[in-house]
Design an enzyme around this catalytic site. Structure first.
Site, PDB file in Angstrom:
ATOM      1  N   ARG A  59       0.993  -1.286   0.089  1.00  0.00           N
ATOM      2  CA  ARG A  59      -0.053  -0.159   0.006  1.00  0.00           C
ATOM      3  C   ARG A  59       0.756   1.311   0.075  1.00  0.00           C
ATOM      4  O   ARG A  59       0.478   2.429  -0.579  1.00  0.00           O
ATOM      5  CB  ARG A  59      -1.118  -0.098   1.117  1.00  0.00           C
ATOM      6  N   TYR A  92     -16.848  13.975 -16.336  1.00  0.00           N
ATOM      7  CA  TYR A  92     -17.365  12.780 -15.852  1.00  0.00           C
ATOM      8  C   TYR A  92     -18.421  12.615 -14.831  1.00  0.00           C
ATOM      9  O   TYR A  92     -18.300  13.343 -13.641  1.00  0.00           O
ATOM     10  CB  TYR A  92     -16.284  11.784 -15.685  1.00  0.00           C
ATOM     11  N   LYS A 140      -8.674   4.031 -19.375  1.00  0.00           N
ATOM     12  CA  LYS A 140      -8.854   4.282 -20.686  1.00  0.00           C
ATOM     13  C   LYS A 140      -7.782   4.148 -21.663  1.00  0.00           C
ATOM     14  O   LYS A 140      -7.135   3.126 -21.641  1.00  0.00           O
ATOM     15  CB  LYS A 140      -9.520   5.755 -20.501  1.00  0.00           C
TER      16      LYS A 140
HETATM   17  N1  LCS Z   1     -12.117  10.976 -15.880  1.00  0.00           N
HETATM   18  C1  LCS Z   1     -12.601  10.787 -16.999  1.00  0.00           C
HETATM   19  C2  LCS Z   1     -12.635  11.763 -17.748  1.00  0.00           C
HETATM   20  C3  LCS Z   1     -13.432   9.672 -17.272  1.00  0.00           C
HETATM   21  O1  LCS Z   1     -14.190   9.626 -18.227  1.00  0.00           O
HETATM   22  C4  LCS Z   1     -13.569   8.714 -15.922  1.00  0.00           C
HETATM   23  C5  LCS Z   1     -14.533   7.561 -16.311  1.00  0.00           C
HETATM   24  C6  LCS Z   1     -13.059   9.076 -14.858  1.00  0.00           C
HETATM   25  C7  LCS Z   1     -12.406  10.027 -14.574  1.00  0.00           C
HETATM   26  C8  LCS Z   1     -13.188   7.966 -13.691  1.00  0.00           C
HETATM   27  O2  LCS Z   1     -12.450   6.879 -14.130  1.00  0.00           O
HETATM   28  P1  LCS Z   1     -12.773   5.454 -13.498  1.00  0.00           P
HETATM   29  O3  LCS Z   1     -12.838   5.384 -11.821  1.00  0.00           O
HETATM   30  O4  LCS Z   1     -13.881   4.723 -14.098  1.00  0.00           O
HETATM   31  O5  LCS Z   1     -11.195   4.592 -13.827  1.00  0.00           O
HETATM   32  N2  LCS Z   1     -15.430   7.625 -17.586  1.00  0.00           N
HETATM   33  C9  LCS Z   1     -16.164   6.674 -17.911  1.00  0.00           C
HETATM   34  C10 LCS Z   1     -17.031   6.907 -19.059  1.00  0.00           C
HETATM   35  O6  LCS Z   1     -17.157   7.798 -19.710  1.00  0.00           O
HETATM   36  N3  LCS Z   1     -17.635   5.787 -19.313  1.00  0.00           N
HETATM   37  O7  LCS Z   1     -17.498   4.631 -18.219  1.00  0.00           O
HETATM   38  C11 LCS Z   1     -16.361   5.091 -17.254  1.00  0.00           C
END
Ligand code: LCS
Length: 394
Positions: A59, A112, A209
């Protein structure tokens, strides 16, 4: 291989973060261990006191995770990075680290959905005031600042409207208020946009992503521009505990090797699809930063080296027509998320941004008729054919 600042981005993608390991592997081993043995009690005490450099507990620090963190920090041009269990873990880590009760935060309207929800419904419980602003409008940004503003957070381009915000101008205003500038660089990756060079202080990614790129990991990362900002973030991460695990860090690090070539292909395919959709009689409007019709087209050319892999568009006939499209496309898969090698289609108002309060959603321009595409690296003719199968049914 040691990389340095002067090397090309392709070399950095392949080699950054990788050190010499026992037995000479060319990729970092997966140190799938929760804890590390001390030579003796005194060494354990020295490690805990910080008098000796080494590993204690995953951690806190782990060689596989650290290799990936160093690679992302190098690609972004930042000093250090902290791998997190998800993009949301990274985003919440930033706010918990930078804010205290009584502070004010400015957040872009097109971000998001769960980021908006985190700020409006969770941080508000800790007496933090939040103002949502269209950060593509610099006049509105300037008006939103207060003496107690400590952070401005935005995505550029924004999810899902692809609105583009001027990182340089926003940073200048924010710094005159002593506020930190946090850019969510998920949509661009360091291949297309370098927020630190434009004035940002912190960069965050959902590595779920493009950075990982293969739709098989959920992960996030916080990158700090200055070395002196790192210890407070690491300390908070250690105490909140939302860290990435070694196996996911290994997979992300593997994904980074092809980041440059994947981003080129995402951009090439997305540009063609955006142009195809723009001339399609059943499409009302297309949002893609590298289309001349995009409201911040000039700024996109100035600030980024590609339009990215995400497109949003409004179908004539609203959500009913959108549903016919989503249910009948071929090749494209109906799923949320983005940035993977495979192409996806989804409906922000009922899916990714459904958790947002309706009025904030509408303010951000996330209409019920908006459809979002994540353009993968498949053969372009097949992607266009696959979309046509759905469009023809409307
Ligand atoms: N920032 C952006 C720009 C994102 O598109 C997402 C997730 C996050 C932060 C959060 O990331 P995660 O915790 O999911 O790794 N975006 C998503 C979307 O547009 N569709 O499903 C997840």
């Amino acid at each position: 291989m040691e990389t340095n600042e002067d090397m090309g981005v392709g070399t950095k993608c392949v080699h950054s973060g990788i050190k010499d390991y026992e037995f000479g592997p060319v990729v970092p081993p997966i140190y799938q261990t929760s804890t590390f043995k001390f030579k003796d009690a005194d060494q354990g005490a020295r490690l805990f006191k910080g008098e000796e450099d080494g590993f204690i507990y995953t951690r806190m620090r782990n060689p596989t995770i650290e290799a990936m963190e160093d690679a992302v920090a190098e690609l972004e041009g930042g000093a250090k990075a902290i791998g997190c269990a998800s993009g949301m873990a990274a985003i919440s880590l930033i706010f918990f680290t930078l804010l205290q009760s009584g502070n004010h935060v400015i957040c872009g309207t097109s971000v998001y959905g769960p980021t908006t929800t985190f700020l409006s419904q969770i941080l508000s419980k800790f007496n933090v005031e939040v103002t949502f602003v269209d950060t593509s409008n610099i006049v509105e940004v300037e008006k939103a600042f207060k003496t107690n503003t400590r952070v401005i957070f935005f995505e550029t381009p924004g999810n899902p409207t692809l609105s583009v915000s001027n990182i340089r101008q926003i940073s200048e205003i924010a710094h005159s208020y002593n506020a930190s500038v946090v850019v969510d660089n998920t949509f661009m990756s360091p291949i297309l946009q370098k927020p630190f060079e434009l004035g940002a202080d912190i960069v965050v990614h959902s590595m779920t992503k493009f950075l990982n790129g293969h739709a098989d990991v959920v992960a996030g990362i916080v990158v700090v521009k200055r070395k002196e900002d790192y210890p407070i973030f690491r300390k908070m991460s250690n105490h909140i505990g939302g860290v990435i695990d070694p196996f996911n860090a290994f997979l992300v690090h593997r994904g980074l090797k092809t980041l440059e070539i994947r981003m080129k292909k995402h951009c090439e395919n997305a540009q063609q699809i955006a142009e195809y959709l723009e001339q399609h009689p059943k499409v009302e409007r297309v949002w893609y930063p590298f289309l001349k019709s995009h409201p911040q087209y000039e700024l996109s050319l100035e600030q980024t080296t590609g339009g990215g892999g995400v497109i949003s568009f409004e179908i004539k006939g609203g959500i009913e027509a959108g549903k016919i499209l989503m249910n009948n496309v071929k090749v494209w898969q109906l799923a949320v998320s983005l940035g993977g090698v495979e192409s996806l289609i989804q409906h922000p108002a009922s899916m990714t941004h459904a958790s947002m309060p309706k009025e904030l959603r509408e303010e951000a321009g996330i209409t019920d008729g908006l459809v979002r595409l994540s353009v993968g690296i498949e053969t372009i003719d097949d992607l266009i054919w696959g979309l046509e199968q759905g469009l023809n049914k409307i």
